[in-house]
Design an enzyme around this catalytic site. Structure first.
Site, PDB file in Angstrom:
ATOM      1  N   ASP A  12      44.825 -32.698  19.761  1.00 37.89           N
ATOM      2  CA  ASP A  12      45.783 -31.583  19.762  1.00 37.89           C
ATOM      3  C   ASP A  12      45.369 -30.459  18.817  1.00 37.89           C
ATOM      4  O   ASP A  12      46.214 -29.722  18.307  1.00 37.89           O
ATOM      5  CB  ASP A  12      47.195 -32.069  19.383  1.00 37.89           C
ATOM      6  CG  ASP A  12      47.646 -33.251  20.219  1.00 37.89           C
ATOM      7  OD1 ASP A  12      47.588 -33.142  21.456  1.00 37.89           O
ATOM      8  OD2 ASP A  12      48.037 -34.276  19.642  1.00 37.89           O
ATOM      9  N   HIS A  40      45.456 -30.140  27.234  1.00 39.79           N
ATOM     10  CA  HIS A  40      45.115 -28.810  26.731  1.00 39.79           C
ATOM     11  C   HIS A  40      46.114 -27.825  27.318  1.00 39.79           C
ATOM     12  O   HIS A  40      46.465 -27.917  28.489  1.00 39.79           O
ATOM     13  CB  HIS A  40      43.719 -28.365  27.194  1.00 39.79           C
ATOM     14  CG  HIS A  40      42.596 -29.195  26.672  1.00 39.79           C
ATOM     15  ND1 HIS A  40      42.527 -29.654  25.387  1.00 39.79           N
ATOM     16  CD2 HIS A  40      41.469 -29.645  27.291  1.00 39.79           C
ATOM     17  CE1 HIS A  40      41.403 -30.341  25.219  1.00 39.79           C
ATOM     18  NE2 HIS A  40      40.755 -30.349  26.365  1.00 39.79           N
TER      19      HIS A  40
END
Length: 428
Positions: A12, A40
């Site tokens: 992340d 993403h």
């Protein structure tokens, strides 16, 4: 030659945005490992695209995209994700390819994943898996009983019979392991007869695909999923994913040699986050952690789970740098720190009275370390509209320069907002 984008923490970090920026001048974008357990988010002209399994290079209409042999693919999710991004205006025709050597994730893998996680939860040893079936699929791959894409799409005589046999064995094994396991062979076969025809146009020999691109001097970008601290060998085992998420996974997941690698970009969030269970030395279970979570909108793209938040950990980043060999760094979400009066960076650990500067492999020791912090004055101003690195506040630049000096790797980009335009390039 191939450039590589890798996560340096627990995922992340914002790899997708860097991939998006770099893909403006790229011929090929490739995924090398993982599955749809990654996530993403890319914002292009105000449109938000969530990528899980598909390469982010699809946002560039001139870029070809490959899902490599190291990736595990759940075909229903593959087509759902493809439909979702095409409905938002991306034309993927003739630009998306799948390795014939990639392993398939089935519904029974996902059910196995959730059952195993439930068992671990009862013993208070939960891993925090996404439940996407990634681990069980890599397990069948390692035990040589898995099913690859070519098993499904082959036109060789008796190929479908072999697919049936393999699928039947995998289902029966799980029924013996879990007496209440619900999976009907005939309905699975019917489903995959349809998926067989749908996936065929995408399938290629990925080794030939990659080496032709290298030979033709195409500009290649490899998009790593997850991050180094989730690597099956080098992460906080067993609180890791089931693939090699570092530079090694790039080579084995695409079948390319080390000499084909040019730049290795490490993506670093300006603070640290983690989803799921496992040690997290710089986690802040206080107002600072809550503030990072709120301002940073720290929720998992794949699971929606709230991310745990803490200060930047340079012990982790140094360890990650040693293994992956970053040539430069991309610091993301610096703007999240805009309103902090003071900002801390973890620089070393102390365990049983002794200073530890390397990352411990023993989780019992890791869970007991005390973190030594360096405190920086915040800049306390909005940086989201700044267009040049030189115009950042002095305290922001001091923060970034300290990171560079500690890990001995130059910072090449700094993220100051969610959009692709919010990426400041620094001369190195």
């Amino acid at each position: 030659m191939a450039d590589v984008v890798l996560g340096s923490q627990w995922g992340d970090e914002g790899k997708g945005k860097l991939v998006d920026v770099l893909c403006e001048d790229i011929d090929v974008c490739a995924r090398c490992q993982g599955g749809n357990n990654a996530g993403h988010t890319i914002i292009v002209k105000g449109v938000k695209f969530d990528f899980h399994m598909l390469p982010s290079g699809l946002v560039n209409p001139k870029c070809k995209n490959l899902i490599g042999s190291g990736v595990v693919i759940h075909l229903p999710s593959f087509f759902e994700e493809l439909e979702a991004i095409e409905n938002k205006g991306l034309d993927c025709t003739g630009r998306l390819f799948v390795s014939s050597r990639a392993h398939l994730v089935f519904g029974f893998h996902q059910r196995t994943d959730k059952l195993k996680e439930a068992e671990l939860h009862e013993t208070k040893k939960s891993i925090g898996t996404t439940g996407k079936g990634i681990g069980p699929t890599y397990s069948t791959k390692a035990s040589r009983s898995g099913i690859r894409v070519h098993h499904l799409v082959s036109d060789e005589p008796d190929s479908w019979k072999e697919f049936e046999t393999r699928l039947s064995r995998l289902i029966e094994t799980r029924k013996k392991r879990y007496g209440h396991f619900d999976c009907d062979l005939e309905s699975e076969l019917a489903k995959y007869k349809v998926l067989r025809e749908k996936i065929k146009p995408f399938v290629v020999d990925s080794i030939e695909f990659m080496h032709d691109a290298i030979k033709d001097k195409k500009k290649i970008l490899v998009e790593g999923a997850n991050a180094l601290m989730l690597d099956i060998d080098f992460g906080t085992y067993p609180y890791v994913t089931s693939s090699n998420t570092g530079i090694g996974g790039v080579l084995t997941g695409l079948g390319i040699p080390p000499k084909a690698i040019n730049n290795i970009y490490g993506v670093v969030k300006a603070y640290t986050t983690r989803v799921g269970e496992g040690p997290f030395p710089t986690e802040q279970l206080n107002e600072d952690g809550e503030k990072l979570q709120t301002i940073g909108c720290e929720y998992g793209v794949t699971t929606g789970r709230k991310r745990r938040c803490g200060w930047l950990d340079l012990v982790v980043l140094k360890y990650s740098t040693l293994i992956n060999g970053y040539t430069s760094l991309n610091i993301t979400k610096l703007d999240v720190l805009d309103t902090f009066k003071e900002i801390k960076i973890g620089v070393s650990y102390t365990y049983q009275g002794k200073r530890v500067t390397t990352f411990p492999e023993d989780l019992h020791a890791l869970g007991k370390v005390d973190v030594e912090y360096v405190t920086f004055p915040g800049w306390e101003e909005d940086i989201t509209q700044i267009k040049n690195y030189e115009d950042l506040p002095a305290n922001a630049k001091k923060y970034l320069e300290f990171i560079e000096e500690y890990v001995e790797v130059p910072i090449q980009w700094v993220g100051t907002g969610p959009g692709r335009e919010s990426m400041l390039e620094k001369n190195i």
